[in-house]
Scaffold this motif. Structure first.
Motif, short mmCIF file in Angstrom:
data_model
loop_
_atom_site.label_atom_id
_atom_site.label_comp_id
_atom_site.label_asym_id
_atom_site.label_seq_id
_atom_site.Cartn_x
_atom_site.Cartn_y
_atom_site.Cartn_z
N ILE A 105 0.84 -1.09 -0.15
CA ILE A 105 -0.07 0.07 -0.02
C ILE A 105 1.08 1.31 -0.05
O ILE A 105 1.52 1.41 1.10
CB ILE A 105 -0.98 0.11 1.36
N THR A 106 0.91 1.97 -1.17
CA THR A 106 1.93 3.10 -1.22
C THR A 106 1.23 4.37 -0.66
O THR A 106 2.09 5.22 -0.12
CB THR A 106 2.29 3.15 -2.61
N SER A 107 -0.25 4.58 -0.85
CA SER A 107 -0.64 5.64 0.26
C SER A 107 -2.06 5.34 0.54
O SER A 107 -2.51 4.36 0.04
CB SER A 107 -0.71 6.89 -0.70
N ALA A 108 -2.53 5.94 1.48
CA ALA A 108 -4.08 5.78 1.99
C ALA A 108 -4.34 7.03 2.82
O ALA A 108 -3.47 7.52 3.65
CB ALA A 108 -3.76 4.42 2.87
N GLY A 109 -5.41 7.67 2.62
CA GLY A 109 -6.06 8.59 3.60
C GLY A 109 -7.37 9.21 2.86
O GLY A 109 -8.06 8.62 2.00
N LEU A 110 -7.83 10.37 3.32
CA LEU A 110 -9.21 10.96 2.95
C LEU A 110 -8.69 11.90 1.90
O LEU A 110 -7.60 12.63 2.25
CB LEU A 110 -9.75 11.35 4.01
N ARG A 132 -7.03 4.51 -1.49
CA ARG A 132 -5.89 3.40 -0.99
C ARG A 132 -5.16 3.05 -2.48
O ARG A 132 -5.74 2.67 -3.17
CB ARG A 132 -6.44 2.34 -0.32
N ILE A 133 -3.93 3.12 -2.64
CA ILE A 133 -3.24 2.97 -3.71
C ILE A 133 -2.33 1.63 -3.48
O ILE A 133 -1.43 1.66 -2.60
CB ILE A 133 -2.35 3.88 -4.22
N ARG A 134 -2.43 0.47 -4.45
CA ARG A 134 -1.72 -0.38 -3.96
C ARG A 134 -0.86 -1.14 -5.35
O ARG A 134 -1.57 -0.91 -6.33
CB ARG A 134 -2.98 -1.74 -3.78
N VAL A 135 0.50 -1.24 -4.96
CA VAL A 135 1.09 -1.95 -6.20
C VAL A 135 1.38 -3.28 -6.02
O VAL A 135 1.88 -3.80 -4.84
CB VAL A 135 2.32 -1.03 -6.54
N THR A 136 1.02 -4.15 -7.04
CA THR A 136 0.96 -5.69 -6.75
C THR A 136 2.14 -6.16 -7.52
O THR A 136 2.38 -5.69 -8.62
CB THR A 136 -0.38 -6.37 -7.37
N TYR A 137 3.05 -7.10 -6.98
CA TYR A 137 4.40 -7.50 -7.66
C TYR A 137 4.44 -9.15 -7.62
O TYR A 137 3.58 -9.64 -6.85
CB TYR A 137 5.49 -6.99 -6.62
N SER A 138 5.05 -9.43 -8.62
CA SER A 138 5.45 -11.12 -8.64
C SER A 138 6.45 -11.59 -7.59
O SER A 138 7.06 -10.67 -7.14
CB SER A 138 5.59 -11.34 -9.96
#
Length: 245
Positions: A105-110, A132-138
């Motif tokens: 999760i690279t960032s989260a907030g209102l 909420r911004i999520r980056v998914t990795y292999s």
């Protein structure tokens, strides 16, 4: 016990079942598929039909034949990213991510809800919304997708972990259900293509200009009310859908 329905070709029903197991992570890279004879007996189809199933999965890059071992899930099999795939994975395995896959999760907030987010969530434009911004990795640490989840900001009072970048160990859906009593029961994905933004290109390690596939997902609770609006961005990848007409 799996059973063939006659409304669509038997081989395609088996393909759809196995593809779902692979993309959800129930079958992991390296796992062996049943031999042709076993597959035929399990589904009540001919060996020729079972062989056709394997041929289709090979053509999609999902499986590979290993001399002396049989047919296994490909090491580079496509991983799930859509809202549908996430829901399928949770239902089948209790996990959102496939084996070896992980996310940050690279960032989260209102933040003030943009017009499209407000419309999807049924709140006023500019009203507080959880982002909420999520980056998914292999497993090889390659960035596979960037996804942004939006929820009504009012949920932050009862589910404060949603505005934190700390991992929610039980999963955000289970956490939401525990905290609010609302659970995801249905969803819709809309898929399009466009050029990546600079932020997307940076997070996915893409060289600009880069084309990306965008999946917009609306997840609804048992009352049909939108619980989450998500936008997932990946480098151009193939999408496959089966249906009867």
């Amino acid at each position: 016990m799996p059973k063939v329905e006659r409304s669509i070709p038997p081989y395609m029903q088996v393909v759809t079942h196995l593809r779902g197991q692979i993309t959800s992570g129930e079958l992991s890279p390296g796992d062996l598929l049943p031999p042709d004879r076993a597959l035929a007996e399990e589904w009540g189809i001919s060996r020729a039909t079972a062989q056709k199933v394997v041929t289709v999965l090979k053509a999609e890059g999902l499986v590979e034949t290993v001399q002396g071992s049989g047919t296994r899930v490909a090491r580079t099999a496509p991983l799930h990213h859509s809202g549908y795939d996430r829901a399928l994975s949770v239902r089948r395995t209790g996990r959102i991510y496939s084996e070896g896959e992980y996310a940050r999760i690279t960032s989260a907030g209102l933040e003030p809800a943009p017009a499209d987010v407000a419309a999807a969530l049924g709140i006023a434009e500019g009203a507080p919304a959880i982002r909420r911004i999520r980056v998914t990795y292999s497993a090889q640490d390659v960035a596979l997708s960037m996804s942004t989840s939006w929820l009504d900001g009012a949920l932050s009072a009862s589910a404060p972990a949603l505005v934190s970048t700390e991992r929610i160990r039980e999963g955000s859906w289970h956490y939401l259900e525990t905290r609010t009593g609302r659970s995801v029961v249905s969803g819709q994905d809309r898929i399009s293509v466009r050029l990546a933004t600079d932020e997307e290109a940076e997070l996915l390690a893409l060289e600009q200009p880069a084309a990306v596939k965008v999946t917009k997902t609306v997840l609804r609770d048992e009352d049909g009310v939108t619980l989450e609006y998500g936008v997932s961005v990946t480098e151009g990848r193939e999408s496959i859908y089966d249906y009867s007409v």
